[in-house]
Design a protein around this motif. Structure first.
Motif, PDB file in Angstrom:
ATOM      1  N   ASN A  78      -9.865 -23.304  13.765  1.00 20.09           N
ATOM      2  CA  ASN A  78      -8.670 -23.919  13.202  1.00 20.09           C
ATOM      3  C   ASN A  78      -7.597 -22.839  13.109  1.00 20.09           C
ATOM      4  OD1 ASN A  78      -6.737 -25.269  11.693  1.00 20.09           O
ATOM      5  ND2 ASN A  78      -7.966 -25.273   9.810  1.00 20.09           N
ATOM      6  N   ILE A  79      -6.520 -22.982  13.870  1.00 23.46           N
ATOM      7  CA  ILE A  79      -5.472 -21.952  13.861  1.00 23.46           C
ATOM      8  C   ILE A  79      -4.795 -21.850  12.490  1.00 23.46           C
ATOM      9  CG2 ILE A  79      -3.544 -23.365  14.689  1.00 23.46           C
ATOM     10  CD1 ILE A  79      -2.884 -20.829  16.488  1.00 23.46           C
ATOM     11  N   TYR A  80      -4.863 -22.933  11.711  1.00 24.13           N
ATOM     12  CA  TYR A  80      -4.216 -22.923  10.396  1.00 24.13           C
ATOM     13  C   TYR A  80      -5.205 -22.704   9.260  1.00 24.13           C
ATOM     14  CZ  TYR A  80      -0.046 -24.398  12.827  1.00 24.13           C
ATOM     15  OH  TYR A  80       1.026 -24.445  13.672  1.00 24.13           O
ATOM     16  N   THR A  81      -6.232 -21.932   9.532  1.00 23.19           N
ATOM     17  CA  THR A  81      -7.134 -21.562   8.455  1.00 23.19           C
ATOM     18  C   THR A  81      -6.417 -20.584   7.522  1.00 23.19           C
ATOM     19  OG1 THR A  81      -9.357 -20.773   7.956  1.00 23.19           O
ATOM     20  CG2 THR A  81      -8.199 -19.630   9.694  1.00 23.19           C
ATOM     21  N   GLU A 115      -5.764 -20.855  20.233  1.00 18.98           N
ATOM     22  CA  GLU A 115      -6.388 -21.663  19.192  1.00 18.98           C
ATOM     23  C   GLU A 115      -5.440 -22.810  18.861  1.00 18.98           C
ATOM     24  OE1 GLU A 115      -7.871 -19.312  15.941  1.00 18.98           O
ATOM     25  OE2 GLU A 115      -9.100 -18.095  17.288  1.00 18.98           O
ATOM     26  N   TYR A 116      -6.007 -23.895  18.344  1.00 25.39           N
ATOM     27  CA  TYR A 116      -5.273 -25.136  18.169  1.00 25.39           C
ATOM     28  C   TYR A 116      -5.300 -25.622  16.724  1.00 25.39           C
ATOM     29  CZ  TYR A 116      -5.770 -25.382  23.242  1.00 25.39           C
ATOM     30  OH  TYR A 116      -5.731 -25.098  24.588  1.00 25.39           O
ATOM     31  N   SER A 117      -4.249 -26.355  16.368  1.00 26.19           N
ATOM     32  CA  SER A 117      -4.255 -27.062  15.084  1.00 26.19           C
ATOM     33  C   SER A 117      -5.079 -28.334  15.273  1.00 26.19           C
ATOM     34  CB  SER A 117      -2.834 -27.425  14.658  1.00 26.19           C
ATOM     35  OG  SER A 117      -2.319 -28.462  15.481  1.00 26.19           O
ATOM     36  N   ASN A 118      -5.480 -28.935  14.165  1.00 27.34           N
ATOM     37  CA  ASN A 118      -6.240 -30.173  14.249  1.00 27.34           C
ATOM     38  C   ASN A 118      -5.398 -31.286  14.878  1.00 27.34           C
ATOM     39  OD1 ASN A 118      -7.256 -32.860  12.485  1.00 27.34           O
ATOM     40  ND2 ASN A 118      -8.827 -31.588  13.459  1.00 27.34           N
ATOM     41  N   GLU A 120      -3.104 -30.936  17.137  1.00 27.52           N
ATOM     42  CA  GLU A 120      -3.057 -30.690  18.582  1.00 27.52           C
ATOM     43  C   GLU A 120      -4.354 -31.132  19.263  1.00 27.52           C
ATOM     44  OE1 GLU A 120      -0.236 -26.809  19.150  1.00 27.52           O
ATOM     45  OE2 GLU A 120      -2.208 -26.475  18.225  1.00 27.52           O
ATOM     46  N   GLN A 176     -12.838 -26.391  12.855  1.00 30.53           N
ATOM     47  CA  GLN A 176     -12.601 -27.829  12.872  1.00 30.53           C
ATOM     48  C   GLN A 176     -13.582 -28.481  13.825  1.00 30.53           C
ATOM     49  OE1 GLN A 176      -8.920 -29.090  14.889  1.00 30.53           O
ATOM     50  NE2 GLN A 176      -8.546 -26.919  15.310  1.00 30.53           N
TER      51      GLN A 176
END
Length: 186
Positions: A78-81, A115-118, A120, A176
């Motif tokens: 998760n890129i936004y961890t 890495e991707y957001s959920n 995305e 994720q």
């Protein structure tokens, strides 16, 4: 159960020990070597972030080999961890670009390319013909047990705060998992 790998010989002893069947395939450049609608489930864990070309082609190939209403189980960082958000605030990236480039020189292999957001991940899967069933966020370690934090007592408090926040704000967790179903078109 089947597996595919770009170089199955690397884990040949493991494959023999556990009687695993693995076909050689570079999923970014080759057609996946199975007939249409072969599988009920494809496990695609910790791969998406390593794809350097177009991941849409790979996900469409998986869609092709899934039976109607078959599932893809996809996990990716998760890129936004929470800890990455903190790194971004301080001007750092999710990985060290120089280290990743040196990996290519020494091994021919790179680590995480993107890495991707959920949001995305779900958008990409939907574009490739999947219906999102559910999403989970997981963590596999305790922030206050990270070696750097353990070595410095004041950082233990920060580790505990990170731990508490990710216990309650699940979308800040590092991994994720998205489960999606192959859409059936009539």
């Amino acid at each position: 159960v089947w597996g595919i790998d770009i170089d199955p010989n690397i884990l040949s002893e493991f494959q023999i020990k556990y009687r695993l069947r693995v076909k050689k395939c570079n999923i970014e450049k080759e057609r996946i070597p199975f007939k249409d609608e072969t599988f009920d489930l494809v496990v695609f864990t910790e791969i998406l972030e390593h794809l350097g070309n177009n991941p849409l082609g790979v996900l469409k190939e998986i869609h092709r080999i899934l039976k109607p209403k078959g599932l893809i189980f996809l996990s990716t960082p998760n890129i936004y961890t929470l800890h990455k958000i903190i790194m971004y605030i301080f001007g750092r990236s999710f990985n060290n670009a120089l280290e990743e480039l040196r990996k290519v020189e020494s091994t021919g292999y790179t680590g995480h390319i993107r890495e991707y957001s959920n949001m995305e991940v779900k958008m990409i899967l939907e574009d490739c013909g999947y219906k999102i069933k559910t999403t989970y966020f997981r963590k596999y370690n305790n922030y206050f047990l990270v070696p750097l934090i353990v070595q410095k007592t004041p950082l233990i408090i920060i580790g505990l705060i990170l731990e508490l926040l990710t216990n309650f704000i699940v979308f800040l967790r590092p991994t994720q998992i998205v489960i999606a179903e192959k859409k059936v078109y009539k």
